[in-house]
Design an enzyme around this catalytic site. Sequence first.
Site, PDB file in Angstrom:
ATOM      1  N   SER A 140       0.832  -1.206   0.000  1.00 20.34           N
ATOM      2  CA  SER A 140       0.000   0.000   0.000  1.00 20.34           C
ATOM      3  C   SER A 140       0.860   1.246   0.000  1.00 20.34           C
ATOM      4  O   SER A 140       1.998   1.232   0.497  1.00 20.34           O
ATOM      5  CB  SER A 140      -0.889  -0.011   1.249  1.00 20.34           C
ATOM      6  OG  SER A 140      -1.461   1.255   1.499  1.00 20.34           O
ATOM      7  N   TYR A 153      -0.609  -0.496  10.671  1.00 19.69           N
ATOM      8  CA  TYR A 153      -0.901  -0.893   9.294  1.00 19.69           C
ATOM      9  C   TYR A 153       0.199  -0.426   8.351  1.00 19.69           C
ATOM     10  O   TYR A 153       0.732  -1.217   7.551  1.00 19.69           O
ATOM     11  CB  TYR A 153      -2.248  -0.321   8.870  1.00 19.69           C
ATOM     12  CG  TYR A 153      -2.570  -0.576   7.420  1.00 19.69           C
ATOM     13  CD1 TYR A 153      -3.001  -1.833   7.001  1.00 19.69           C
ATOM     14  CD2 TYR A 153      -2.434   0.425   6.465  1.00 19.69           C
ATOM     15  CE1 TYR A 153      -3.294  -2.077   5.666  1.00 19.69           C
ATOM     16  CE2 TYR A 153      -2.727   0.191   5.132  1.00 19.69           C
ATOM     17  CZ  TYR A 153      -3.150  -1.058   4.741  1.00 19.69           C
ATOM     18  OH  TYR A 153      -3.426  -1.300   3.420  1.00 19.69           O
TER      19      TYR A 153
END
Length: 264
Positions: A140, A153
């Site tokens: 990501s 995350y």
Amino acid sequence: MDVRERYGPWAVVAGASDGIGAAFAEELARHGVNVVLVARRQALLDEVAARLDVETRVVVLDLSTDGAATELAAATADLEVGLFVYNAGADPRAMKVLDQELDDLRALVRRNCNTVFETSVHFGSRMVARGRGGLVLVTSGGGWAGGSSVATYNATKAFDLVLAEGLWAEWQPEGVDVLGLVLGATDTPALRRLLDEYGGDLGELADPAAVAKEAIDHLAEGPTWSYGMPDPTGPSPFDGLPRRQAVELMSAGAAAMHASGTAT
């Protein structure tokens, strides 16, 4: 590129129940590659398998558990796996570290780091031994910098990105293509549900089918491919900024995402 000839006959897609993972399975099947579908939800995996005009195998598995890599290795021991896609790992919370349960954070780290590493080594070692293969780690844009509400995350996605780059450096000379696929907000069922529930607007969302096609088309152009960027093999969008400013920008973006209840 003949994908089946270069990587086949089997691919494993972790996180294949819907969204990007299902799109990868469909793209690989279009090239005639047989697919092992891995995720927690049997019914959704069965639905994906029914759409594919190739051989399939469904493996119901929680990738956040300690023994997940060992279970997946056992479930595919009889197959010649030439391509491994690790797509699982979204964070549905976008909450500050101290507002979350430690067990939930541990599960996120296991799914996004431990299992990624162990499965990559397992399948990658077999590909190096056969002299060809491919590995896609879906990461990501959050991995470019830390930020408030996405600390854990983003850290896990940075791990995936750097791991892909390092494995590319080690395995590409051995005939194994490795790609760290960097994504922004993508139009998946999970993201749509969260947007419907919490509101918010993340702008134009990437199409999972287009993401999967582009990743397979450019798998040999690793180590990093940033989908939707003007130069997909180029630097981070934060390149040249002081680290503090990058973190502040990431935190501002995460604050906007917090209203929609998700990190992408």
